[in-house]
Structure formats: C-alpha cells, structure tokens
Design a protein around this motif. Structure first.
Motif, PDB file in Angstrom:
ATOM      1  N   UNK A 197      43.442   7.141  10.219  1.00  0.00           N
ATOM      2  CA  UNK A 197      42.226   6.585  10.806  1.00  0.00           C
ATOM      3  C   UNK A 197      41.622   7.618  11.752  1.00  0.00           C
ATOM      4  N   UNK A 198      40.331   7.876  11.568  1.00  0.00           N
ATOM      5  CA  UNK A 198      39.643   8.872  12.376  1.00  0.00           C
ATOM      6  C   UNK A 198      38.489   8.210  13.108  1.00  0.00           C
ATOM      7  N   UNK A 199      38.467   8.294  14.462  1.00  0.00           N
ATOM      8  CA  UNK A 199      37.407   7.648  15.235  1.00  0.00           C
ATOM      9  C   UNK A 199      36.043   8.263  14.961  1.00  0.00           C
ATOM     10  N   UNK A 200      35.036   7.379  14.853  1.00  0.00           N
ATOM     11  CA  UNK A 200      33.670   7.852  14.605  1.00  0.00           C
ATOM     12  C   UNK A 200      32.686   7.269  15.625  1.00  0.00           C
ATOM     13  N   UNK A 201      33.228   6.740  16.749  1.00  0.00           N
ATOM     14  CA  UNK A 201      32.384   6.290  17.839  1.00  0.00           C
ATOM     15  C   UNK A 201      32.221   4.789  17.917  1.00  0.00           C
ATOM     16  N   UNK A 202      31.881   4.308  19.129  1.00  0.00           N
ATOM     17  CA  UNK A 202      31.634   2.891  19.386  1.00  0.00           C
ATOM     18  C   UNK A 202      32.796   2.003  18.944  1.00  0.00           C
ATOM     19  N   UNK A 203      34.006   2.489  19.140  1.00  0.00           N
ATOM     20  CA  UNK A 203      35.184   1.716  18.778  1.00  0.00           C
ATOM     21  C   UNK A 203      35.439   1.638  17.285  1.00  0.00           C
ATOM     22  N   UNK A 206      37.083   5.491  10.769  1.00  0.00           N
ATOM     23  CA  UNK A 206      37.061   5.613   9.314  1.00  0.00           C
ATOM     24  C   UNK A 206      38.506   5.568   8.830  1.00  0.00           C
ATOM     25  N   UNK A 207      38.832   4.578   8.015  1.00  0.00           N
ATOM     26  CA  UNK A 207      40.201   4.406   7.536  1.00  0.00           C
ATOM     27  C   UNK A 207      40.302   4.907   6.098  1.00  0.00           C
ATOM     28  N   UNK A 208      41.182   5.890   5.893  1.00  0.00           N
ATOM     29  CA  UNK A 208      41.372   6.463   4.559  1.00  0.00           C
ATOM     30  C   UNK A 208      42.606   5.804   3.931  1.00  0.00           C
ATOM     31  N   UNK A 271      32.325   6.987   3.334  1.00  0.00           N
ATOM     32  CA  UNK A 271      31.377   8.079   3.558  1.00  0.00           C
ATOM     33  C   UNK A 271      30.048   7.544   4.104  1.00  0.00           C
ATOM     34  N   UNK A 272      29.626   6.387   3.576  1.00  0.00           N
ATOM     35  CA  UNK A 272      28.372   5.792   4.050  1.00  0.00           C
ATOM     36  C   UNK A 272      28.491   5.362   5.507  1.00  0.00           C
ATOM     37  N   UNK A 273      29.637   4.786   5.878  1.00  0.00           N
ATOM     38  CA  UNK A 273      29.821   4.357   7.268  1.00  0.00           C
ATOM     39  C   UNK A 273      29.861   5.565   8.206  1.00  0.00           C
ATOM     40  N   UNK A 274      30.448   6.657   7.746  1.00  0.00           N
ATOM     41  CA  UNK A 274      30.475   7.880   8.554  1.00  0.00           C
ATOM     42  C   UNK A 274      29.061   8.428   8.726  1.00  0.00           C
ATOM     43  N   UNK A 275      28.280   8.390   7.666  1.00  0.00           N
ATOM     44  CA  UNK A 275      26.906   8.878   7.738  1.00  0.00           C
ATOM     45  C   UNK A 275      26.076   8.015   8.689  1.00  0.00           C
ATOM     46  N   UNK A 276      26.295   6.696   8.626  1.00  0.00           N
ATOM     47  CA  UNK A 276      25.583   5.799   9.546  1.00  0.00           C
ATOM     48  C   UNK A 276      25.961   6.099  10.995  1.00  0.00           C
TER      49      UNK A 276
END
Length: 334
Positions: A197-203, A206-208, A271-276
């Motif tokens: 799991x890699x944090x992408x902000x606001x709590x 991204x879970x792989x 990938x879409x959630x990371x882009x958002x």
C-alpha cells in the motif's frame, strides 16, 4: 594618514553607498518576482498565515512524491501484466492447433514453446522498479519466485517418472494447489499475508493486490507447466497422451486469460485513483500558491519605480564621489 574628518566622511559615504545598493537590489528582486522581500514587515508582523501555507505546501510536496512513486509502480505492473498476457495469448493460439497435429516433432515444438513461455513469464513476475519487486506483496525487498529455469527444474523433479496423463496432472496440481505445499514453501518467497500500500494523500492509499502467489498468476504458471511437460524427456508418454496434456494446458490458459484481464482492469482502477489524486494535489498546490501570492505579492510597477529611484540615487552618489575624488587629488598634488 587620512584626517579624522575625512575618515568619518569616508565611513558615512560607504554606509550610504551600501544602503543604496541594498535598496536597489531588493527593489530589483521584488520587481522580478512580484513578491515582497520582507514578509514580516509587509504583513505587519502577522506572518503566521504564510507559515501555515508553507507547511501545507511542504506536505503536498511529500504527497506528490508518494503519488509519483505509486504512478511509476502501477505503470510498471501494468506493463508487465500486458507482456505476460500477450505472451499467454500467443501460446493459446498455438496450442489451439495441438489436437490437429499428428507428428511427435510438431507436438514437441509446441511443448517447448510452452516451457519457454513459462520461463519468460516467471522471470517477468520477478520484475522490480525503484528497488521494489512488483509482485511480492508488502515484502517488496524479496524476490517473489526463483528464476524461470530454476522453477522448471523444481517442477521437473516432481513429475519425473510419471507414466500417465493422470500422474502428470496430479503431480503438477498438487505442487501448485496444496496449501502449505511445494509452491508456497519452496517457490514463492514474497509476503503471503499483506499487499503493498502506497499513500497518495488525504488518508488514501493505492493498494496493489496482485502477488505472484495469487490465484490467477499461480494458475497461469500451473497451466503453462501442464503444457510444458507434455513432451518432456523425463516423462514417457505417447503422442495421444501428449496431445491430451497440451489440450489441458490450452483449456486452462483460456480460463486464466479472463482472470488476467480482470486483474489488469483492477490495476487500471488503481491507476485512475492515483491520477485523480495527482490532479487533486496539483489543484490544491495552485490554490495555495494563489493564497500565498495574495498575502505576499506586491505591485511590481511600484517596485520598479523604487528600483529606478534607487538606481538614480546611486548614479548621483557615484558622480559626486568622483568629483570629490578629483578635487582631493588636485589639492594633494598642489
């Protein structure tokens, strides 16, 4: 020696020169940047708002770094999965012809193609990016599988000596499917409980969720193994039985292909959630930059006027200093 009066005048002159240069430099900088050089004075000492904005900007910078890392990891995973599915699809097309083949040499070529695909796909599952293995779950520092040739050798020792199609199927299925069995204890070396799991902000993170011991990936290697050992020299099977194993591998690969498509679709959502998250972070950074500019921004035309005034004063100062210097020299020579 310089008289005391002259020395005092000299020191005052140097101080004035320094002040004028400093004023010109500050005004020039403010004209160029559009930002005040003295935040505390500009805001009347109430600079805490700027400090809070700077802190938010620092946190967003960290988020952007995490988002960038997650983007690279997701993109690399997607690329590897695409290569794996492409190779699997090509093999499916080749194995579709197995039932129509009659010669042992043709069947051997197909089986060897499956063995090579197995080696290549296992090696692809050991890919890593930025020092992290892509398919080892949360244990990104551990290589998830042995290299392809080694895994084929491990499986060969399991099926060696089999004399029937059933024996080969059972040996391969047992090796891959048994809980706590050979695949889990001898082959897979990544995390068997957690996902990266890699944090992408606001709590958010991204879970792989795809590991090399996952059902779809394990099933893919298993299907390849069935086709790969159809004509292996360690197994004595006739052409009819070899065709049965190749067909079994073909049918299994077709089923797995749908699972791989679903895995790639799931990764696409990540990938879409990371882009958002990236877009949201950039928008927030832009908002903070506007807020910060509203606090410490200045009128650049006014700053340019100050710069021009300071430059003119410097010019006058240098001209007066030059005239005084020439007068003093003449008097000294006289």
């Amino acid at each position: 020696m310089r008289p005391i009066g002259d020395l005092a005048q000299f020191m005052l002159s140097k101080q004035m020169q320094s002040r004028l240069r400093t004023s010109a430099d500050i005004a020039g900088q403010e004209t160029t940047t559009g930002l005040t050089n003295d935040i505390a004075q500009h805001l009347g000492g109430a600079s805490i708002a700027v400090s809070l904005l700077d802190r938010k900007m620092e946190l967003l910078g960290q988020h952007k770094h995490g988002i960038a890392e997650a983007r690279v990891f997701a993109s690399a995973s997607q690329t590897v999965l695409a290569e794996i599915q492409d190779q699997s699809s090509q093999l499916i097309n080749s194995l579709a012809l197995a039932s129509q083949m009659q010669s042992a040499s043709e069947l051997k070529v197909l089986s060897e193609k499956a063995a090579q695909a197995m080696i290549d796909i296992v090696n692809a599952l050991n890919s890593k990016i930025g020092g992290k293995y892509l398919f080892a779950g949360s244990d990104t520092q551990s290589k998830p599988l042995p290299d392809g040739i080694s895994l084929v050798a491990m499986l060969r020792s399991e099926v060696s000596g089999a004399t029937t199609v059933g024996d080969v199927r059972n040996a391969i299925n047992t090796w891959f499917e048994t809980s706590g069995g050979a695949f889990e204890t001898l082959a897979y070396a990544g995390s068997d409980t957690g996902f990266l799991q890699m944090p992408i902000g606001n709590g958010e993170s991204a879970k792989f969720g795809l590991r090399a011991d996952g059902e779809s990936v394990r099933g893919l290697i298993q299907a390849l193994g069935i086709a790969a050992f159809a004509t292996d020299s360690s197994i004595a099977l006739g052409t009819t039985d070899q065709k049965k194993l190749l067909t079994d591998g073909y049918n299994a690969l077709r089923q797995i292909d749908l699972s791989l498509t679903e895995e790639r679709a799931g990764l696409g959502l990540i990938e879409a959630s990371i882009e958002n998250a990236k877009i949201a972070a950039e928008m927030e950074i832009s908002r903070i930059e506007r807020d910060r500019l509203s606090l410490i921004g200045i009128d650049q035309f006014e700053a340019a006027s100050k710069f021009e005034s300071a430059q003119q004063q410097l010019d006058v100062f240098y001209r007066i200093a030059a005239r005084q210097g020439r007068t003093s020299l003449a008097e000294y020579l006289r």
